[in-house]
Enzyme design. Structure first.
Site, mmCIF file in Angstrom:
data_model
loop_
_atom_site.group_PDB
_atom_site.id
_atom_site.type_symbol
_atom_site.label_atom_id
_atom_site.label_comp_id
_atom_site.label_asym_id
_atom_site.label_seq_id
_atom_site.Cartn_x
_atom_site.Cartn_y
_atom_site.Cartn_z
ATOM 1 N N ASP A 131 -1.906 -3.474 1.984
ATOM 2 C CA ASP A 131 -1.985 -2.088 1.519
ATOM 3 C C ASP A 131 -0.802 -1.299 2.079
ATOM 4 O O ASP A 131 -0.249 -1.637 3.123
ATOM 5 C CB ASP A 131 -3.275 -1.428 2.010
ATOM 6 C CG ASP A 131 -4.519 -2.020 1.372
ATOM 7 O OD1 ASP A 131 -4.400 -2.665 0.322
ATOM 8 O OD2 ASP A 131 -5.618 -1.839 1.948
ATOM 9 N N ARG A 132 -0.441 -0.233 1.400
ATOM 10 C CA ARG A 132 0.704 0.581 1.822
ATOM 11 C C ARG A 132 0.588 1.008 3.282
ATOM 12 O O ARG A 132 1.569 0.987 4.033
ATOM 13 C CB ARG A 132 0.821 1.821 0.920
ATOM 14 C CG ARG A 132 1.971 2.745 1.281
ATOM 15 C CD ARG A 132 2.123 3.852 0.238
ATOM 16 N NE ARG A 132 0.978 4.731 0.236
ATOM 17 C CZ ARG A 132 0.881 5.834 0.975
ATOM 18 N NH1 ARG A 132 1.869 6.178 1.796
ATOM 19 N NH2 ARG A 132 -0.186 6.601 0.908
#
Length: 300
Positions: A131-132
């Protein structure tokens, strides 16, 4: 790639060698067969029916010939943890997406690697994605053969992923969360634990061990055994201990501006036969968080 056939593979057909030793996928094998000079033995083009002999020199045209032009090269700071002819492993910083998407066209790991390899044909092939706002180890294959090998190794369960998470509240001991996960109704992002009989349910299993804790928070080592979207975040929240700073499954934190989740290590096989374990040190924001919450980190 270029390699010399060992005596133990004398008498094998080339097809068997490519599929069982190099784990070449059917798709890549078809491409190599259709490429001029895609498969050569001792400098001559051969078919996959060729019978190998010890000492033969096998050459595969598995390098990219065209760059993925949809990924714009950008000079972004990245930390390389390991690199050879087949793979590059990086420590992805927090807030950096792995690959381009809407709203993130030129600030991703893919953009950074496109710049690093701007002088050669390069296609971005991440084997694991984060995930970012999750930091840590990301493995990227540098050619089609390596990508095929890693994909097959992952299917066989030969990858071992370890994360470190800082959770709200006090946890103790170790355990396993084995709860199916599905997408929440009327949401394309949120996931929830559910019953296996529920529509859209996906089996999910996570092992965890508490490394340090106090009444405010806990430092937890987490090993996901399946790879569902938001699995670690959902499973820890289901224990009543959401990850600090996770506004989706817990609450925001005054000490960190993202979920305190870090992909700490990745153990996996290389196409050479070697098995390695790459670790990414905790980033500064999580170190500061541990200090603010007075959590010891000596057991990491």
């Amino acid at each position: 790639m270029r390699e010399i056939i060992k005596s133990e593979y004398d008498g094998l057909t080339l097809r068997t060698y490519l599929q069982s030793k190099l784990f070449i996928s059917g798709r890549l094998l078809t491409r190599l067969k259709q490429t001029d000079g895609g498969i050569k033995v001792n400098g001559e083009r051969v078919t996959v029916r060729y019978v190998l002999r010890a000492g033969d020199i096998l050459e595969l045209a598995d390098c990219d010939t065209k760059t993925n032009e949809s990924v714009e090269p950008r000079d972004l700071a990245i930390c390389v943890l390991f690199e050879n002819d087949d793979a590059i492993v990086l420590a992805k910083p927090p807030h950096m997406p792995t690959h381009p998407s809407h709203g993130h066209r030129n600030d991703t790991l893919a953009n950074a690697l496109a710049f690093r390899f701007r002088d050669i044909p390069f296609v971005f092939r991440p084997i694991n994605r984060l995930d970012r706002d999750t930091s840590g180890v990301v493995l990227v294959a540098k050619n089609q053969r390596a990508a095929s090998f890693f994909a097959e190794a992952m299917k066989r369960g030969e990858f071992k992923k370890t994360y470190l998470a800082v959770c709200d509240g006090e946890l103790s001991g170790a355990g396993t969360v084995e709860k199916p996960i599905k997408r929440a109704e009327k949401s394309i992002i949120l996931r929830v634990v559910c019953n296996q009989e529920d529509e859209g349910a996906q089996y999910a299993k996570t092992e965890y061990e508490v490394l340090a804790s106090n009444t405010r928070a806990s430092l937890v080592r987490v090993s996901p055994k399946t790879g569902r979207t938001h699995q670690i975040r959902v499973h820890l929240a289901s224990l009543g201990a959401p990850i600090v700073g996770d506004s989706l499954y817990g609450r925001e934190s005054e000490y960190i501006d993202r979920q305190a989740l870090h992909a700490y290590s990745l153990e996996f096989p290389l196409p050479t036969g070697e098995r390695i374990c790459i670790k990414a040190p905790l980033p500064e924001d999580i170190l500061l968080l541990l200090s603010a919450l007075e959590i010891e980190k000596d057991r990491i």
